[in-house]
Design an enzyme around this catalytic site. Structure first.
Site, short mmCIF file in Angstrom:
data_model
loop_
_atom_site.label_atom_id
_atom_site.label_comp_id
_atom_site.label_asym_id
_atom_site.label_seq_id
_atom_site.Cartn_x
_atom_site.Cartn_y
_atom_site.Cartn_z
N MET A 1 -12.16 4.24 -1.07
CA MET A 1 -12.88 4.49 0.19
C MET A 1 -13.63 5.80 0.01
O MET A 1 -13.31 6.83 0.63
CB MET A 1 -11.87 4.55 1.34
CG MET A 1 -11.35 3.17 1.72
SD MET A 1 -9.85 3.24 2.73
CE MET A 1 -8.62 3.28 1.42
N SER B 1 0.84 -1.19 0.00
CA SER B 1 0.00 0.00 0.00
C SER B 1 0.88 1.24 0.00
O SER B 1 1.63 1.49 0.94
CB SER B 1 -0.90 0.01 1.23
OG SER B 1 -1.41 1.32 1.41
N ASP C 1 -6.50 -6.30 4.38
CA ASP C 1 -5.85 -4.99 4.36
C ASP C 1 -5.91 -4.36 5.74
O ASP C 1 -6.99 -4.10 6.27
CB ASP C 1 -6.61 -4.11 3.33
CG ASP C 1 -6.04 -2.72 3.18
OD1 ASP C 1 -4.99 -2.41 3.77
OD2 ASP C 1 -6.67 -1.92 2.44
N MET D 1 -11.41 -5.83 5.30
CA MET D 1 -10.61 -4.87 6.06
C MET D 1 -10.30 -5.43 7.44
O MET D 1 -11.21 -5.85 8.17
CB MET D 1 -11.37 -3.54 6.23
CG MET D 1 -11.51 -2.70 4.98
SD MET D 1 -9.97 -2.33 4.13
CE MET D 1 -9.09 -1.37 5.38
N MET E 1 -9.24 8.08 -0.69
CA MET E 1 -10.15 8.46 0.40
C MET E 1 -10.77 9.82 0.11
O MET E 1 -10.10 10.70 -0.41
CB MET E 1 -9.38 8.55 1.71
CG MET E 1 -8.62 7.27 2.06
SD MET E 1 -7.67 7.49 3.55
CE MET E 1 -6.80 5.92 3.60
N HIS F 1 -1.05 -1.39 -4.32
CA HIS F 1 -2.33 -1.08 -3.69
C HIS F 1 -2.41 0.43 -3.47
O HIS F 1 -1.55 1.02 -2.81
CB HIS F 1 -2.43 -1.84 -2.36
CG HIS F 1 -3.73 -1.68 -1.65
ND1 HIS F 1 -4.84 -2.48 -1.90
CD2 HIS F 1 -4.12 -0.83 -0.67
CE1 HIS F 1 -5.83 -2.13 -1.11
NE2 HIS F 1 -5.43 -1.12 -0.35
N ASP G 1 -4.72 3.55 -2.14
CA ASP G 1 -5.85 3.89 -1.28
C ASP G 1 -6.37 5.28 -1.61
O ASP G 1 -5.65 6.26 -1.47
CB ASP G 1 -5.40 3.87 0.19
CG ASP G 1 -5.10 2.46 0.65
OD1 ASP G 1 -6.01 1.62 0.60
OD2 ASP G 1 -3.95 2.20 1.05
N HIS H 1 -8.18 0.85 -4.25
CA HIS H 1 -9.13 0.66 -3.15
C HIS H 1 -9.85 1.98 -2.91
O HIS H 1 -9.27 2.91 -2.36
CB HIS H 1 -8.33 0.20 -1.91
CG HIS H 1 -9.12 0.04 -0.67
ND1 HIS H 1 -8.53 -0.11 0.57
CD2 HIS H 1 -10.46 -0.02 -0.45
CE1 HIS H 1 -9.46 -0.24 1.49
NE2 HIS H 1 -10.64 -0.18 0.91
C1 DX5 Z 1 -6.37 1.82 5.36
C2 DX5 Z 1 -5.83 1.42 4.01
C3 DX5 Z 1 -4.72 0.46 4.04
C4 DX5 Z 1 -3.47 0.93 4.74
C5 DX5 Z 1 -2.70 -0.26 5.21
O1 DX5 Z 1 -7.55 2.50 5.18
O2 DX5 Z 1 -6.87 0.81 3.25
O3 DX5 Z 1 -4.41 -0.02 2.74
O4 DX5 Z 1 -2.65 1.72 3.93
O5 DX5 Z 1 -1.60 0.18 5.93
P1 DX5 Z 1 -0.89 -0.73 7.03
O6 DX5 Z 1 -0.40 -1.97 6.32
O7 DX5 Z 1 0.21 0.13 7.51
O8 DX5 Z 1 -1.90 -1.07 8.08
ZN ZN Z 2 -6.38 -0.22 1.32
#
Ligand code: DX5
Ligand code: ZN
Length: 225
Positions: free
Chosen positions: A72, A12, A179, A141, A41, A37, A39, A70
């Site tokens: 969100m 990620s 994740d 998650m 948001m 990956h 993310d 991903h």
């Molecule tokens: C959280 C993200 C994850 C996050 C994981 O909302 O979806 O992908 O970056 O990070 P670690 O592996 O540090 O928990």
């Molecule tokens: Zn993620």
């Protein structure tokens, strides 16, 4: 439970140094990380804002690796086409964020991207069952979405076990991704619950990125036996 041993590492980039994102992606590429990956948001579905369409389009030039995006964000159907155009190979949406889950999956498919559904820690995994034939992967998650660096919530592993059992009977090829809070030290436990796609942010980016990717791959080899 039948193990899906098509293990995939999905670092990620939320934990990457954004001042040199291209270099970080290059390291993942040469280390052999299968997925990247990403993310996204919106500050509404989750209490944080990260990167979006222009960043994905820009780093698309850095690597041919699979971009596992991903989302969100609320009502992601509004944006799936633009994420696909920016270079997303796979698009994952949260069941909690879609008013029309089936329609959102259809829109992802129309773009040519690979569709996946995600459940947050408090959402029963059974919510994805009606859509299992239409998706390639389920993301479970293991932390509350929004931030990297949190501790893995162990009860979420029960959902992976339940889903793997269901998939063995109904869709053996289903990929199960997890994740949040996954490190080298708990990867074995995560894989034992039926997960085959491992997302790791701090677990990959803290320290030597290339060496860390190799260590995850060695753990995959040990699990394959
Ligand atoms: C959280 C993200 C994850 C996050 C994981 O909302 O979806 O992908 O970056 O990070 P670690 O592996 O540090 O928990
Ligand atoms: Zn993620």
């Amino acid at each position: 439970m039948i193990m899906n041993d098509n293990f995939i590492l999905a670092p990620s980039i939320l934990a990457a140094d954004f001042s040199k994102l291209g270099e970080e992606l290059h390291k993942l590429d040469i280390a052999g990380a299968e997925y990247i990956h990403i993310d996204v948001m919106d500050g509404l579905f989750v209490p944080n804002i990260s990167v979006g369409i222009p960043v994905i389009a820009s780093v698309r030039k850095c690597t041919e690796r699979f971009f596992d995006v991903h989302l969100m964000i609320n009502e992601p159907a509004r944006y799936v086409k633009r994420f696909a155009e920016a270079g997303a190979d796979g698009i994952t949406v949260h069941v909690e964020a879609c008013s029309d889950i089936k329609g959102t999956i259809e829109q992802i498919k129309e773009t040519g991207a690979v569709p996946s559904l995600c459940v947050s820690p408090d959402t029963p995994v059974e919510e994805v069952y009606p859509y299992i034939d239409d998706i390639n992967m389920v993301l479970i998650m293991s932390v509350y979405p929004g931030y990297g660096g949190q501790a893995l919530i162990e009860r979420t592993l029960d959902k992976a076990r339940k889903l793997r059992d269901y998939a063995d009977k109904n869709k053996p090829s289903l990929n199960i991704e997890m994740d949040g809070g996954i490190k080298l030290s708990n990867t074995g436990m995560v894989i034992d619950s039926g997960v085959n796609v491992i997302v790791a942010g701090t677990g990959v980016f803290k320290g030597d990125v290339i060496a860390n990717v190799h260590e995850f791959h060695k753990e995959f080899d040990r699990k394959r036996g």
